[in-house]
Design an enzyme around this catalytic site. Structure first.
Site, PDB file in Angstrom:
ATOM      1  N   CYS A   1       0.809  -1.221   0.000  1.00  0.00           N
ATOM      2  CA  CYS A   1       0.000   0.000   0.000  1.00  0.00           C
ATOM      3  C   CYS A   1       0.849   1.282   0.000  1.00  0.00           C
ATOM      4  O   CYS A   1       0.558   2.224  -0.743  1.00  0.00           O
ATOM      5  CB  CYS A   1      -0.944   0.008   1.198  1.00  0.00           C
TER       6      CYS A   1
ATOM      7  N   HIS B   1      -3.143   6.142   4.527  1.00  0.00           N
ATOM      8  CA  HIS B   1      -1.734   6.365   4.857  1.00  0.00           C
ATOM      9  C   HIS B   1      -1.312   7.756   4.375  1.00  0.00           C
ATOM     10  O   HIS B   1      -1.708   8.195   3.285  1.00  0.00           O
ATOM     11  CB  HIS B   1      -0.837   5.363   4.126  1.00  0.00           C
TER      12      HIS B   1
HETATM   13  O1  25A Z   1      -7.201  -9.703   8.627  1.00  0.00           O
HETATM   14  P1  25A Z   1      -8.295 -10.527   9.100  1.00  0.00           P
HETATM   15  O2  25A Z   1      -9.449  -9.732   9.593  1.00  0.00           O
HETATM   16  O3  25A Z   1      -7.767 -11.416  10.154  1.00  0.00           O
HETATM   17  O4  25A Z   1      -8.872 -11.445   7.846  1.00  0.00           O
HETATM   18  C1  25A Z   1      -8.149 -12.137   6.732  1.00  0.00           C
HETATM   19  C2  25A Z   1      -8.972 -13.012   5.704  1.00  0.00           C
HETATM   20  O5  25A Z   1      -8.233 -14.100   5.258  1.00  0.00           O
HETATM   21  C3  25A Z   1      -8.931 -15.264   5.542  1.00  0.00           C
HETATM   22  C4  25A Z   1      -9.673 -14.902   6.718  1.00  0.00           C
HETATM   23  O6  25A Z   1     -10.681 -15.687   7.041  1.00  0.00           O
HETATM   24  C5  25A Z   1     -10.204 -13.596   6.334  1.00  0.00           C
HETATM   25  O7  25A Z   1     -11.254 -13.707   5.410  1.00  0.00           O
HETATM   26  N1  25A Z   1      -8.046 -16.324   5.808  1.00  0.00           N
HETATM   27  C6  25A Z   1      -7.155 -16.465   6.792  1.00  0.00           C
HETATM   28  N2  25A Z   1      -6.519 -17.620   6.723  1.00  0.00           N
HETATM   29  C7  25A Z   1      -7.016 -18.232   5.668  1.00  0.00           C
HETATM   30  C8  25A Z   1      -6.783 -19.448   5.046  1.00  0.00           C
HETATM   31  N3  25A Z   1      -5.913 -20.315   5.512  1.00  0.00           N
HETATM   32  C9  25A Z   1      -7.974 -17.383   5.079  1.00  0.00           C
HETATM   33  N4  25A Z   1      -8.626 -17.710   3.985  1.00  0.00           N
HETATM   34  C10 25A Z   1      -8.344 -18.859   3.466  1.00  0.00           C
HETATM   35  N5  25A Z   1      -7.454 -19.707   3.965  1.00  0.00           N
HETATM   36  P2  25A Z   1     -11.073 -15.496   8.474  1.00  0.00           P
HETATM   37  O8  25A Z   1     -12.489 -15.247   8.531  1.00  0.00           O
HETATM   38  O9  25A Z   1     -10.452 -16.553   9.241  1.00  0.00           O
HETATM   39  O10 25A Z   1     -10.353 -14.182   8.776  1.00  0.00           O
HETATM   40  C11 25A Z   1     -10.863 -13.029   8.174  1.00  0.00           C
HETATM   41  C12 25A Z   1      -9.830 -12.080   8.099  1.00  0.00           C
HETATM   42  O11 25A Z   1      -8.782 -12.579   8.901  1.00  0.00           O
HETATM   43  C13 25A Z   1      -7.533 -12.107   8.427  1.00  0.00           C
HETATM   44  N6  25A Z   1      -6.765 -13.273   8.432  1.00  0.00           N
HETATM   45  C14 25A Z   1      -7.208 -14.433   8.803  1.00  0.00           C
HETATM   46  N7  25A Z   1      -6.288 -15.333   8.744  1.00  0.00           N
HETATM   47  C15 25A Z   1      -5.218 -14.757   8.326  1.00  0.00           C
HETATM   48  C16 25A Z   1      -5.528 -13.448   8.126  1.00  0.00           C
HETATM   49  N8  25A Z   1      -4.647 -12.595   7.686  1.00  0.00           N
HETATM   50  C17 25A Z   1      -3.435 -13.060   7.424  1.00  0.00           C
HETATM   51  N9  25A Z   1      -3.063 -14.304   7.594  1.00  0.00           N
HETATM   52  C18 25A Z   1      -3.935 -15.189   8.044  1.00  0.00           C
HETATM   53  N10 25A Z   1      -3.551 -16.448   8.214  1.00  0.00           N
HETATM   54  C19 25A Z   1      -7.850 -11.329   7.160  1.00  0.00           C
HETATM   55  O12 25A Z   1      -8.103  -9.936   7.438  1.00  0.00           O
HETATM   56  C20 25A Z   1      -9.136 -11.893   6.711  1.00  0.00           C
HETATM   57  O13 25A Z   1      -9.862 -11.082   5.906  1.00  0.00           O
HETATM   58  P3  25A Z   1      -7.582  -8.705   6.679  1.00  0.00           P
HETATM   59  O14 25A Z   1      -8.068  -8.694   5.253  1.00  0.00           O
HETATM   60  O15 25A Z   1      -8.056  -7.615   7.529  1.00  0.00           O
HETATM   61  O16 25A Z   1      -6.066  -8.838   6.677  1.00  0.00           O
HETATM   62  C21 25A Z   1      -5.580 -10.001   6.262  1.00  0.00           C
HETATM   63  C22 25A Z   1      -4.076  -9.833   6.157  1.00  0.00           C
HETATM   64  O17 25A Z   1      -3.806  -9.136   4.963  1.00  0.00           O
HETATM   65  C23 25A Z   1      -2.666  -8.350   5.128  1.00  0.00           C
HETATM   66  N11 25A Z   1      -2.872  -7.094   4.481  1.00  0.00           N
HETATM   67  C24 25A Z   1      -3.649  -6.098   4.832  1.00  0.00           C
HETATM   68  N12 25A Z   1      -3.564  -5.116   3.983  1.00  0.00           N
HETATM   69  C25 25A Z   1      -2.716  -5.513   3.053  1.00  0.00           C
HETATM   70  C26 25A Z   1      -2.288  -6.792   3.368  1.00  0.00           C
HETATM   71  N13 25A Z   1      -1.463  -7.474   2.639  1.00  0.00           N
HETATM   72  C27 25A Z   1      -1.018  -6.914   1.545  1.00  0.00           C
HETATM   73  N14 25A Z   1      -1.361  -5.690   1.153  1.00  0.00           N
HETATM   74  C28 25A Z   1      -2.206  -4.958   1.885  1.00  0.00           C
HETATM   75  N15 25A Z   1      -2.547  -3.747   1.478  1.00  0.00           N
HETATM   76  C29 25A Z   1      -2.392  -8.151   6.542  1.00  0.00           C
HETATM   77  O18 25A Z   1      -1.084  -8.588   6.800  1.00  0.00           O
HETATM   78  C30 25A Z   1      -3.429  -9.002   7.251  1.00  0.00           C
HETATM   79  O19 25A Z   1      -2.788  -9.851   8.143  1.00  0.00           O
HETATM   80  O1  L14 Z   2       3.040  -6.211   2.395  1.00  0.00           O
HETATM   81  O2  L14 Z   2       0.717  -3.968   8.507  1.00  0.00           O
HETATM   82  O3  L14 Z   2       1.309  -5.319   1.535  1.00  0.00           O
HETATM   83  O4  L14 Z   2       0.035  -2.215   7.444  1.00  0.00           O
HETATM   84  C1  L14 Z   2       0.570  -4.127   3.811  1.00  0.00           C
HETATM   85  C2  L14 Z   2       0.150  -3.561   5.085  1.00  0.00           C
HETATM   86  C3  L14 Z   2       2.027  -5.777   4.977  1.00  0.00           C
HETATM   87  C4  L14 Z   2       1.607  -5.206   6.273  1.00  0.00           C
HETATM   88  C5  L14 Z   2       1.974  -5.614   2.510  1.00  0.00           C
HETATM   89  C6  L14 Z   2       0.500  -3.353   7.472  1.00  0.00           C
HETATM   90  C7  L14 Z   2       1.496  -5.184   3.817  1.00  0.00           C
HETATM   91  C8  L14 Z   2       0.829  -4.017   6.224  1.00  0.00           C
END
Ligand code: 25A
Ligand code: L14
Length: 358
Positions: free
Chosen positions: A128, A252
């Site tokens: 981002c 941001h």
């Molecule tokens: O962040 P959240 O709220 O925790 O949710 C992540 C989503 O991913 C799903 C998860 O289902 C949810 O829909 N998810 C997690 N593990 C999964 C798996 N093994 C999975 N889907 C399929 N298979 P959920 O209902 O269990 O959780 C909902 C939300 O949980 C976050 N999350 C859950 N497990 C996670 C996970 N995030 C990371 N790793 C896991 N193992 C996730 O929320 C999800 O929506 P999120 O979208 O708010 O943030 C997810 C991750 O994405 C990263 N992120 C945020 N912004 C950016 C980014 N990455 C790249 N670029 C960005 N701009 C963050 O690091 C955040 O951790």
């Molecule tokens: O690599 O924690 O795209 O704000 C974006 C947002 C990782 C972490 C990525 C954060 C991320 C992140």
């Protein structure tokens, strides 16, 4: 005939914005599939007037999927994106996992849409903080060249997911409603869920986003360095970043210092930004006009202001760059990549598989 589009991580902070961006998209969509972990499988979410049940993500989830948007963390992309490619989908991955892979285009459509042409089934959406900086700097790079970037970020908590948003709101309540000292609030997630110690974000500023690398920069900072070089296709641009988390929920802000190859007149820099798609100039000190996080929330644009010459360096320019990290920083850039793939006729199965199935 339209596409079947899957969202992996549909219930998350970014996933829910991806749904909104798809609802408003020009893409021809026949069907959406919402995928998540077992925690959210079974929930029902909307797509326009339809109700869509969230399904558990498995290796077999991608039959019939044309476009798969991933935002559920790097390990989820590592595990499932290759299966989506094998099933014939094009993956747009919002995590950092594949960004530096030599066979994966890293794309901000306004800047390097051409890199999509030879995709191998996975396209990465940059970080981002990098994306909004690219939108602000590409119009300047095109006209005057870029030799160096020094950036300090002021990043919102929503980048770290829904759980970080909840933690911030809980801590603010503890201080404001219960009179707890900010030093003593409960902290379990920030600065980084993956690190050992956790610190308060309410009434604080934390100079750590993601974990540290062995050169004492954090991964977030090194992502800004490496991704800038890949997107701008120039390993000689010097980029040093300091990434800081502040108690803002979304959008941001960045203080960006650049040195151009040719001296760039400030008035011409402003004109170049006005003319660049996705960039909006907000710059009038006499009227106190400059970009602000609260105003950027909900917009797909990147706002640029406070543009001024360095006091000593002839080719040095300072500016302030703001964008919604969940939209241009994640969900909108991902859906915009999908729209661009469609416009270029690049939504198609990949035959020579370059990504290992695990
Ligand atoms: O962040 P959240 O709220 O925790 O949710 C992540 C989503 O991913 C799903 C998860 O289902 C949810 O829909 N998810 C997690 N593990 C999964 C798996 N093994 C999975 N889907 C399929 N298979 P959920 O209902 O269990 O959780 C909902 C939300 O949980 C976050 N999350 C859950 N497990 C996670 C996970 N995030 C990371 N790793 C896991 N193992 C996730 O929320 C999800 O929506 P999120 O979208 O708010 O943030 C997810 C991750 O994405 C990263 N992120 C945020 N912004 C950016 C980014 N990455 C790249 N670029 C960005 N701009 C963050 O690091 C955040 O951790
Ligand atoms: O690599 O924690 O795209 O704000 C974006 C947002 C990782 C972490 C990525 C954060 C991320 C992140």
């Amino acid at each position: 005939m339209g596409y079947t589009v899957a969202i992996v991580g549909a219930t998350g902070a970014v996933g829910t914005q991806m749904i909104k961006m798809l609802e408003e998209s020009t893409l021809p969509i026949d069907q959406v599939r919402y995928l998540s972990s077992s925690r959210s499988a079974g929930k029902v979410l909307a797509f326009k007037e339809q109700e869509v049940t969230v399904e558990l993500t498995t290796e077999d989830s991608f039959e019939g999927v044309d476009i798969a948007l991933f935002s559920a963390g790097g390990s989820t992309s590592a595990k499932f994106a290759p299966y989506a490619v094998k099933a014939g989908a094009v993956v747009v991955d919002n995590t950092s996992h594949f960004r530096q892979h030599p066979d994966v285009p890293l794309v901000v459509p306004e800047v390097n849409a051409h890199a999509l042409e030879n995709h191998n089934g996975i396209v990465s959406c940059p970080n981002c903080s990098t994306i909004q900086m690219m939108v602000a700097l590409e119009p300047i790079r095109q006209k005057w060249g870029l030799s160096r970037i020094i950036v300090s970020t002021y990043q919102a908590v929503s980048g770290a997911g829904q759980s970080a948003i909840n933690e911030t709101q809980d801590q603010l309540k503890q201080v404001l409603n219960e009179g707890i000292n900010p030093k003593d609030v409960t902290a379990n997630i920030l600065p980084s869920g993956g690190d050992k110690k956790h610190y308060p974000i309410a009434f604080n500023a934390l100079p750590q986003i993601d974990v540290f690398t062995d050169n004492d920069y954090t991964y977030e900072e090194m992502k800004m360095t490496k991704e800038t070089k890949k997107i701008m296709e120039d390993d000689n641009i010097a980029v040093s970043a300091t990434c800081v988390r502040i108690p803002v929920l979304s959008a941001h802000s960045e203080s960006v210092y650049i040195e151009t190859k040719e001296v760039a007149p400030i008035a011409a820099v402003k004109e170049a930004i006005v003319a660049f798609p996705g960039a909006v100039l907000e710059d009038d000190p006499s009227q106190q006009i400059y970009p602000q996080a609260v105003n950027a929330v909900g917009s797909r644009d990147t706002f640029v202001g406070r543009i001024r010459k360095d006091l000593d360096q002839e080719n040095g320019i300072h500016m302030w760059v703001v964008s919604d990290n969940l939209l241009k920083g994640a969900a909108w850039n991902s859906v915009q990549i999908a729209e661009t793939l469609h416009e270029k006729g690049l939504v198609r199965p990949t035959t020579a598989l370059k990504f290992e199935l695990n």
